[in-house]
Write a protein that holds these residues in place. Structure first.
Motif, short mmCIF file in Angstrom:
data_model
loop_
_atom_site.label_atom_id
_atom_site.label_comp_id
_atom_site.label_asym_id
_atom_site.label_seq_id
_atom_site.Cartn_x
_atom_site.Cartn_y
_atom_site.Cartn_z
N ASP A 80 0.88 -1.27 -0.03
CA ASP A 80 0.07 -0.06 -0.03
C ASP A 80 0.99 1.38 0.07
O ASP A 80 0.55 2.36 -0.78
CB ASP A 80 -0.82 0.11 1.13
N ARG A 94 -4.69 6.68 -8.40
CA ARG A 94 -4.73 5.25 -7.70
C ARG A 94 -5.77 4.44 -8.51
O ARG A 94 -5.64 3.13 -8.71
CB ARG A 94 -4.87 5.28 -6.43
N ASP A 95 -7.11 4.67 -8.41
CA ASP A 95 -7.97 4.03 -9.08
C ASP A 95 -7.95 3.61 -10.46
O ASP A 95 -8.05 2.40 -10.88
CB ASP A 95 -9.48 4.49 -8.68
N GLU A 98 -4.95 1.00 -10.61
CA GLU A 98 -5.76 -0.49 -10.28
C GLU A 98 -6.43 -1.21 -11.19
O GLU A 98 -6.61 -2.18 -11.34
CB GLU A 98 -6.34 -0.44 -8.79
N SER A 237 -6.58 -9.37 -6.52
CA SER A 237 -7.06 -8.01 -6.47
C SER A 237 -5.95 -7.30 -5.82
O SER A 237 -5.54 -7.51 -4.64
CB SER A 237 -8.40 -7.98 -5.62
N ARG A 239 -6.50 -4.25 -4.74
CA ARG A 239 -7.06 -3.51 -3.48
C ARG A 239 -7.36 -4.50 -2.33
O ARG A 239 -7.31 -4.11 -1.28
CB ARG A 239 -8.44 -3.17 -3.91
N SER A 242 -3.75 -4.57 -0.56
CA SER A 242 -3.33 -3.50 0.17
C SER A 242 -4.29 -2.76 1.29
O SER A 242 -3.97 -2.01 2.01
CB SER A 242 -3.09 -2.22 -0.88
N ALA A 243 -5.64 -3.20 1.13
CA ALA A 243 -6.52 -2.50 2.08
C ALA A 243 -6.40 -2.94 3.44
O ALA A 243 -6.13 -4.11 3.57
CB ALA A 243 -7.92 -2.67 1.33
N SER A 259 -16.43 -3.91 -4.88
CA SER A 259 -15.17 -2.91 -5.14
C SER A 259 -13.96 -3.69 -5.27
O SER A 259 -12.90 -3.46 -5.97
CB SER A 259 -14.88 -2.28 -3.80
N LEU A 260 -14.03 -5.10 -5.07
CA LEU A 260 -12.83 -6.10 -5.31
C LEU A 260 -13.12 -6.91 -6.63
O LEU A 260 -12.26 -7.56 -7.08
CB LEU A 260 -12.65 -7.27 -4.11
#
Length: 319
Positions: A80, A94-95, A98, A237, A239, A242-243, A259-260
């Motif tokens: 992250d 960032r979005d 990804e 994923s 995300r 890193s989340a 979201s994944l």
């Protein structure tokens, strides 16, 4: 210890616009004509089957991405943090980065498609927080299953990005006629967890059962157990990796799955199904998951997974 090298290399390639390992190697040669980065080893690094051992290569990497950081930082930092610094340095959203990463991993025409998906893949895991500091919250972890090198067996990995550090456990996976058993241990620490899950059936869209271990973020190490639901994702994923693990109170699991990258046609139904399974029942000191509860999850997620697989085949056929 170098960590998340495969994903950091993919982030680097996405930022540079490098489509292949050959493109990435060329970028390293521009930074250092005598770099030890070569295409053959790069394939293994990007696939996560090996990691660079030479410190000089990480110094070359810092030049490739134009960071005012030592090479050792790239090797040791959290994924992250790496993404945040890269995005800031290269003024990259960032979005968007990804999405580019996810798109680069989608199969193209001519690539082999798995007719009968096995257990191998990436799963988003939801369970109850053990730590007294996060009581009542849901923990989201990453679970992956892959073929062990040089073996017919499967290797399972479970990880959480905790506020204190990244927890990573791995070990062999054993499926008997009655259940799936996992004995996972931290490779460079003392954490140890046991999993007992329902024996899966194709297409393995969801796994569920119990996770047992001891609290980690706690003044005392308390023996603990939680129900767990593992939902299979279309692919790895960034995300998810890193989340942070602890989801805010009242977070929608269905929205989190969306979201994944997992299309969810009915958010309320998924939240109700997963929430009901995790809640369990009040039966004193005994918690047993009945097969009807697991079957309800299968009936919920199999159509979602199969619809996504059909859509993916359609996109490949149109390419």
């Amino acid at each position: 210890m170098a960590r998340d090298i495969d994903r950091k290399l993919r982030v680097t390639a996405a930022v540079l616009g490098a489509v292949t390992a050959k493109d990435l190697a060329a970028a390293f040669r521009r930074a250092n004509p005598v770099t030890s980065f070569d295409v053959d080893r790069a394939h293994k690094w990007i696939q996560g089957r090996a990691r660079p051992r030479e410190s000089r290569l990480y110094e070359d990497w810092a030049k490739v991405v134009d960071l005012d950081r030592p090479g050792a930082w790239i090797a040791d930092c959290e994924l992250d943090d790496f993404i945040e610094v890269i995005c800031a340095r290269h003024n990259c959203d960032r979005d968007m980065l990804e999405r580019r990463l996810e798109s680069s991993r989608r199969p193209t025409a001519g690539q082999r498609q798995e007719r009968n998906p096995s257990l191998a893949g990436t799963y988003a895991c939801y369970s109850h927080a053990w730590s007294p500091y996060f009581r009542g919250q849901i923990v989201r972890g990453e679970f992956s299953i892959a073929q062990q090198q040089g073996s017919q067996g499967l290797l399972a990995c479970y990880s959480e990005r905790l506020p204190t550090s990244r927890l990573h456990l791995e070990g062999p996976l054993e499926v008997t006629g009655r259940a799936m058993h996992l004995d996972l241990r931290e490779t460079d620490g003392n954490a140890h967890m046991l999993f007992c899950l329902f024996s899966p059936t194709p297409p393995a869209s969801v796994l569920a059962g119990f996770m047992c271990g001891a609290t980690i973020i706690d003044p005392d190490a308390q023996p603990s157990v939680t129900r767990m639901v593992m939902v299979r994702l279309p692919g790895p994923s960034m995300r998810l990796r890193s989340a942070t693990a602890y989801l805010p109170p009242q977070t929608s699991v269905a929205a989190d799955l969306a979201s994944l990258g997992l299309p969810i046609p009915n958010l309320a139904a998924v939240d109700h199904g997963v929430g009901g399974f995790l809640a369990g029942n009040q039966s004193g000191g005994l918690d047993q998951v009945d097969s009807h509860s697991y079957r309800a999850l299968i009936d919920l997620f199999n159509p979602i997974w199969l619809a996504g697989a059909t859509a993916m085949r359609g996109r490949v056929g149109e390419a």
